[in-house]
Design a protein around this motif. Structure first.
Motif, PDB file in Angstrom:
ATOM      1  N   PRO A  56     -23.525 -27.828  45.649  1.00 44.89           N
ATOM      2  CA  PRO A  56     -23.532 -29.017  46.618  1.00 44.89           C
ATOM      3  C   PRO A  56     -22.891 -28.969  47.834  1.00 44.89           C
ATOM      4  CG  PRO A  56     -22.161 -29.216  44.661  1.00 44.89           C
ATOM      5  CD  PRO A  56     -22.911 -27.850  44.482  1.00 44.89           C
ATOM      6  N   GLY A  57     -22.090 -27.811  47.948  1.00 46.63           N
ATOM      7  CA  GLY A  57     -21.391 -27.663  49.310  1.00 46.63           C
ATOM      8  C   GLY A  57     -22.235 -27.065  50.298  1.00 46.63           C
ATOM      9  N   ARG A  58     -23.401 -26.569  49.856  1.00 46.25           N
ATOM     10  CA  ARG A  58     -24.507 -26.334  50.865  1.00 46.25           C
ATOM     11  C   ARG A  58     -25.802 -26.932  50.852  1.00 46.25           C
ATOM     12  NH1 ARG A  58     -23.365 -21.912  54.637  1.00 46.25           N
ATOM     13  NH2 ARG A  58     -21.303 -20.721  53.602  1.00 46.25           N
ATOM     14  N   ALA A  59     -25.719 -28.020  50.039  1.00 44.25           N
ATOM     15  CA  ALA A  59     -26.676 -28.876  50.109  1.00 44.25           C
ATOM     16  C   ALA A  59     -27.462 -29.588  51.281  1.00 44.25           C
ATOM     17  CB  ALA A  59     -26.491 -30.157  49.001  1.00 44.25           C
ATOM     18  N   ALA A  60     -26.391 -29.983  52.165  1.00 46.45           N
ATOM     19  CA  ALA A  60     -26.993 -30.616  53.484  1.00 46.45           C
ATOM     20  C   ALA A  60     -27.478 -29.567  54.352  1.00 46.45           C
ATOM     21  CB  ALA A  60     -25.605 -31.156  54.120  1.00 46.45           C
ATOM     22  N   GLN A  61     -26.880 -28.382  54.228  1.00 53.79           N
ATOM     23  CA  GLN A  61     -27.527 -27.279  55.103  1.00 53.79           C
ATOM     24  C   GLN A  61     -28.849 -26.882  54.517  1.00 53.79           C
ATOM     25  OE1 GLN A  61     -24.123 -24.249  54.702  1.00 53.79           O
ATOM     26  NE2 GLN A  61     -24.578 -23.961  56.668  1.00 53.79           N
ATOM     27  N   MET A  62     -29.078 -26.913  53.269  1.00 59.26           N
ATOM     28  CA  MET A  62     -30.345 -26.505  52.845  1.00 59.26           C
ATOM     29  C   MET A  62     -31.453 -27.496  53.064  1.00 59.26           C
ATOM     30  SD  MET A  62     -31.537 -23.548  51.834  1.00 59.26           S
ATOM     31  CE  MET A  62     -30.397 -22.650  51.025  1.00 59.26           C
ATOM     32  N   ARG A  63     -31.086 -28.784  52.989  1.00 58.27           N
ATOM     33  CA  ARG A  63     -31.985 -29.836  53.113  1.00 58.27           C
ATOM     34  C   ARG A  63     -32.380 -29.943  54.651  1.00 58.27           C
ATOM     35  NH1 ARG A  63     -28.517 -33.026  49.740  1.00 58.27           N
ATOM     36  NH2 ARG A  63     -27.473 -33.744  51.382  1.00 58.27           N
ATOM     37  N   ALA A  64     -31.325 -29.632  55.637  1.00 60.66           N
ATOM     38  CA  ALA A  64     -31.891 -29.612  56.970  1.00 60.66           C
ATOM     39  C   ALA A  64     -32.601 -27.982  57.208  1.00 60.66           C
ATOM     40  CB  ALA A  64     -30.624 -29.188  57.857  1.00 60.66           C
ATOM     41  N   ALA A  65     -32.505 -27.313  56.465  1.00 58.07           N
ATOM     42  CA  ALA A  65     -33.286 -25.994  56.805  1.00 58.07           C
ATOM     43  C   ALA A  65     -34.576 -26.290  56.192  1.00 58.07           C
ATOM     44  CB  ALA A  65     -32.622 -24.538  56.209  1.00 58.07           C
ATOM     45  N   ALA A  66     -34.880 -27.072  55.322  1.00 53.76           N
ATOM     46  CA  ALA A  66     -36.209 -27.598  54.957  1.00 53.76           C
ATOM     47  C   ALA A  66     -36.981 -28.506  55.910  1.00 53.76           C
ATOM     48  CB  ALA A  66     -36.150 -28.282  53.332  1.00 53.76           C
ATOM     49  N   ALA A  67     -36.102 -29.310  56.465  1.00 50.62           N
ATOM     50  CA  ALA A  67     -36.787 -30.119  57.531  1.00 50.62           C
ATOM     51  C   ALA A  67     -37.121 -29.307  58.563  1.00 50.62           C
ATOM     52  CB  ALA A  67     -35.613 -31.024  58.000  1.00 50.62           C
ATOM     53  N   VAL A  68     -36.331 -28.398  59.031  1.00 52.92           N
ATOM     54  CA  VAL A  68     -36.880 -27.401  60.052  1.00 52.92           C
ATOM     55  C   VAL A  68     -37.981 -26.567  59.637  1.00 52.92           C
ATOM     56  CG1 VAL A  68     -35.938 -25.115  61.739  1.00 52.92           C
ATOM     57  CG2 VAL A  68     -34.428 -27.242  61.220  1.00 52.92           C
ATOM     58  N   ALA A  69     -37.912 -26.149  58.661  1.00 51.65           N
ATOM     59  CA  ALA A  69     -39.092 -25.240  58.079  1.00 51.65           C
ATOM     60  C   ALA A  69     -40.515 -25.831  58.189  1.00 51.65           C
ATOM     61  CB  ALA A  69     -39.106 -24.802  56.583  1.00 51.65           C
ATOM     62  N   LEU A  70     -40.475 -27.448  58.203  1.00 48.71           N
ATOM     63  CA  LEU A  70     -41.645 -28.240  58.336  1.00 48.71           C
ATOM     64  C   LEU A  70     -41.849 -28.537  59.858  1.00 48.71           C
ATOM     65  CD1 LEU A  70     -41.158 -30.165  55.340  1.00 48.71           C
ATOM     66  CD2 LEU A  70     -42.808 -28.419  55.397  1.00 48.71           C
ATOM     67  N   ALA A  71     -40.845 -28.660  60.404  1.00 48.34           N
ATOM     68  CA  ALA A  71     -40.775 -29.183  61.903  1.00 48.34           C
ATOM     69  C   ALA A  71     -40.024 -28.362  62.659  1.00 48.34           C
ATOM     70  CB  ALA A  71     -40.505 -30.619  62.061  1.00 48.34           C
ATOM     71  N   PRO A  72     -40.211 -27.070  63.113  1.00 49.09           N
ATOM     72  CA  PRO A  72     -39.314 -26.208  63.643  1.00 49.09           C
ATOM     73  C   PRO A  72     -38.926 -26.642  65.118  1.00 49.09           C
ATOM     74  CG  PRO A  72     -41.603 -25.685  63.833  1.00 49.09           C
ATOM     75  CD  PRO A  72     -41.648 -26.699  62.864  1.00 49.09           C
ATOM     76  N   VAL A  73     -37.586 -26.185  65.405  1.00 48.66           N
ATOM     77  CA  VAL A  73     -37.000 -26.543  66.659  1.00 48.66           C
ATOM     78  C   VAL A  73     -36.662 -25.503  67.507  1.00 48.66           C
ATOM     79  CG1 VAL A  73     -35.855 -28.680  65.292  1.00 48.66           C
ATOM     80  CG2 VAL A  73     -34.617 -26.410  65.513  1.00 48.66           C
ATOM     81  N   ALA A  74     -36.572 -25.857  68.745  1.00 48.64           N
ATOM     82  CA  ALA A  74     -36.165 -24.658  69.917  1.00 48.64           C
ATOM     83  C   ALA A  74     -34.628 -24.581  70.190  1.00 48.64           C
ATOM     84  CB  ALA A  74     -36.919 -25.026  71.155  1.00 48.64           C
ATOM     85  N   ASP A  75     -33.886 -25.008  69.165  1.00 51.11           N
ATOM     86  CA  ASP A  75     -32.416 -25.046  69.637  1.00 51.11           C
ATOM     87  C   ASP A  75     -31.968 -23.961  68.890  1.00 51.11           C
ATOM     88  OD1 ASP A  75     -29.716 -25.351  69.610  1.00 51.11           O
ATOM     89  OD2 ASP A  75     -29.753 -27.199  68.466  1.00 51.11           O
ATOM     90  N   PRO A  76     -31.356 -22.936  70.062  1.00 51.60           N
ATOM     91  CA  PRO A  76     -30.954 -21.586  69.413  1.00 51.60           C
ATOM     92  C   PRO A  76     -29.890 -21.558  68.487  1.00 51.60           C
ATOM     93  CG  PRO A  76     -30.446 -21.967  71.821  1.00 51.60           C
ATOM     94  CD  PRO A  76     -31.142 -23.100  71.362  1.00 51.60           C
ATOM     95  N   GLU A  77     -28.822 -22.820  68.674  1.00 55.54           N
ATOM     96  CA  GLU A  77     -27.680 -22.836  67.860  1.00 55.54           C
ATOM     97  C   GLU A  77     -28.213 -23.174  66.282  1.00 55.54           C
ATOM     98  OE1 GLU A  77     -24.724 -22.028  68.516  1.00 55.54           O
ATOM     99  OE2 GLU A  77     -25.809 -21.640  70.416  1.00 55.54           O
ATOM    100  N   VAL A  78     -29.201 -23.691  66.044  1.00 50.02           N
ATOM    101  CA  VAL A  78     -29.790 -23.931  64.536  1.00 50.02           C
ATOM    102  C   VAL A  78     -30.204 -22.162  64.066  1.00 50.02           C
ATOM    103  CG1 VAL A  78     -31.831 -24.635  63.265  1.00 50.02           C
ATOM    104  CG2 VAL A  78     -30.680 -26.252  65.210  1.00 50.02           C
ATOM    105  N   VAL A  79     -31.041 -21.466  64.823  1.00 53.47           N
ATOM    106  CA  VAL A  79     -31.067 -20.063  64.558  1.00 53.47           C
ATOM    107  C   VAL A  79     -29.743 -19.441  64.311  1.00 53.47           C
ATOM    108  CG1 VAL A  79     -32.538 -18.169  65.184  1.00 53.47           C
ATOM    109  CG2 VAL A  79     -33.263 -20.312  65.725  1.00 53.47           C
ATOM    110  N   ARG A  80     -28.882 -19.605  65.250  1.00 48.87           N
ATOM    111  CA  ARG A  80     -27.513 -18.759  65.016  1.00 48.87           C
ATOM    112  C   ARG A  80     -26.917 -19.082  63.660  1.00 48.87           C
ATOM    113  NH1 ARG A  80     -24.514 -16.881  69.014  1.00 48.87           N
ATOM    114  NH2 ARG A  80     -25.636 -18.118  70.608  1.00 48.87           N
ATOM    115  N   ALA A  81     -27.247 -20.492  63.346  1.00 49.03           N
ATOM    116  CA  ALA A  81     -26.035 -20.789  61.854  1.00 49.03           C
ATOM    117  C   ALA A  81     -27.176 -20.235  60.900  1.00 49.03           C
ATOM    118  CB  ALA A  81     -26.562 -22.500  61.858  1.00 49.03           C
TER     119      ALA A  81
END
Length: 266
Positions: free
Chosen positions: A218-243
Motif C-alpha cells: 500500500p505504501g507504493r500503491a499510488a506510484q504504481m497506479r500512476a505508472a499504469a496511467a503513464v504506460a497507457l498515456a505516456p508523458v514527456a515530463d523528464p521528472e516522471v522518468v527520473r522517478a
C-alpha cells in the motif's frame, strides 16, 4: 477484482485468440500474416501475435502491433533487417496502430530448458498463433508460482544502470515519452509478477496489475497506479522518468530480488 487467467486446475489459460481481434484491426492482421509469410518464406517456423490486439483490448490509433516470429535457426542480421522493414511498412500503411514491434527467436531457443519459464512461458501463455505449427504444443502447463516470477522478471536489478544511461542521453519530448511508456510498462508488469504467486492469478491488464500490486504494497500503491496511467498515456515530463530510474525502479528491483531471487544471466 475478479481473478482470471487460470483454468480449473490452476494453470494459465492462453489469454488471446484471433477471434477476439476487433474489426478495426482485421485488415492489419491479415496483412501482417501475408507479409510475414512472404518476407521470411522457408526461414519461418511460426508467427504469433501478443499484446492488446489478440486480447481484444486494442485502441485504434494508439495501440501497437506486437509480433513474435520463430525461425528455424537463430536470427541473423538479414533476419533483423527484414523485421525492421516489415514492421515499418505495417506501421506506415495502417494508421490503426502506433508502431509495430517484432521479436525474433530461433525455435530451438524458444523450446530450450533455459527458456522454459521465460520465453517458453511467454509464447505458450501470452502469444496467439498466427502462422505455422504452434510451439506451445511442446511446452508444459504453467502456474503463477515463485519459479515463474523469478524467471520472467528476476533480472530487473540489472536494468536500472542502462535505464539511467538512456534517461541521461534523452533531451527531446518525444524521447521522454518513449522512455516513460517503456519504463512504466516494465515496472507495472514486474510489480504484478512480484505479487502474482501470493495473489494466485494472472492478468495482463496494466490498471488491474497496479491495483493487485497495491493490495500487498500500500505504501507504493499510488506510484504504481500512476505508472499504469503513464504506460497507457505516456508523458514527456523528464521528472516522471527520473522517478522511475532513481526511486521506483531500484526499490522494486531490491524487493523482487529479496522475495524471488535473481534470474541467471542469459
Amino acid at each position: 477484482m475478479e481473478r482470471r487467467g487460470l483454468d480449473a486446475d490452476g494453470h494459465f489459460e492462453r489469454e488471446g485468440s484471433l477471434g477476439r481481434i476487433q474489426p478495426a484491426f482485421a485488415a492489419l492482421v491479415a496483412a501482417a500474416r501475408a507479409r510475414t509469410a512472404e518476407a521470411y518464406g522457408p526461414r519461418l517456423h511460426s508467427a504469433y501475435l501478443y499484446g492488446s490486439l489478440p486480447r481484444g483490448t486494442g485502441r485504434p490509433g494508439r495501440s501497437d502491433l506486437d509480433l513474435l516470429l520463430a525461425l528455424h535457426r537463430e536470427p541473423c542480421a538479414e533476419d533483423r533487417d527484414t523485421a525492421e522493414v516489415l514492421g515499418r511498412g505495417l506501421d506506415e500503411d495502417f494508421p490503426e496502430i502506433d508502431g509495430a514491434g517484432i521479436l525474433l527467436f530461433g525455435k530451438d531457443r524458444l523450446l530450450s530448458e533455459r527458456e522454459r519459464y521465460d520465453l517458453g512461458w511467454f509464447l505458450a501463455c501470452l502469444c496467439t498463433p498466427l502462422l505455422g505449427d504452434d510451439l506451445a504444443e511442446h511446452l508444459p502447463r504453467y502456474r503463477p508460482d515463485g519459479l515463474l516470477a523469478r524467471e520472467t522478471n528476476g533480472d530487473l536489478a540489472r536494468l536500472p544502470p542502462g535505464w539511467r544511461e538512456r534517461f541521461e542521453a534523452a533531451s527531446e519530448p518525444a524521447e521522454y515519452r518513449r522512455l516513460s511508456r517503456g519504463f512504466a510498462r516494465h515496472l507495472v508488469r514486474t510489480g504484478f509478477t512480484l505479487v502474482m504467486p501470493r495473489w494466485g492469478g494472472w492478468t495482463s491488464d496494466l490498471t488491474e496489475s497496479a491495483e493487485v500490486f497495491g493490495r500487498y504494497y500500500p505504501g507504493r500503491a499510488a506510484q504504481m497506479r500512476a505508472a499504469a496511467a503513464v504506460a497507457l498515456a505516456p508523458v514527456a515530463d523528464p521528472e516522471v522518468v527520473r522517478a522511475y530510474v532513481e526511486d521506483l525502479g531500484p526499490w522494486l528491483a531490491a524487493e523482487y530480488t529479496a522475495r524471488h531471487g535473481t534470474k541467471a544471466p542469459r
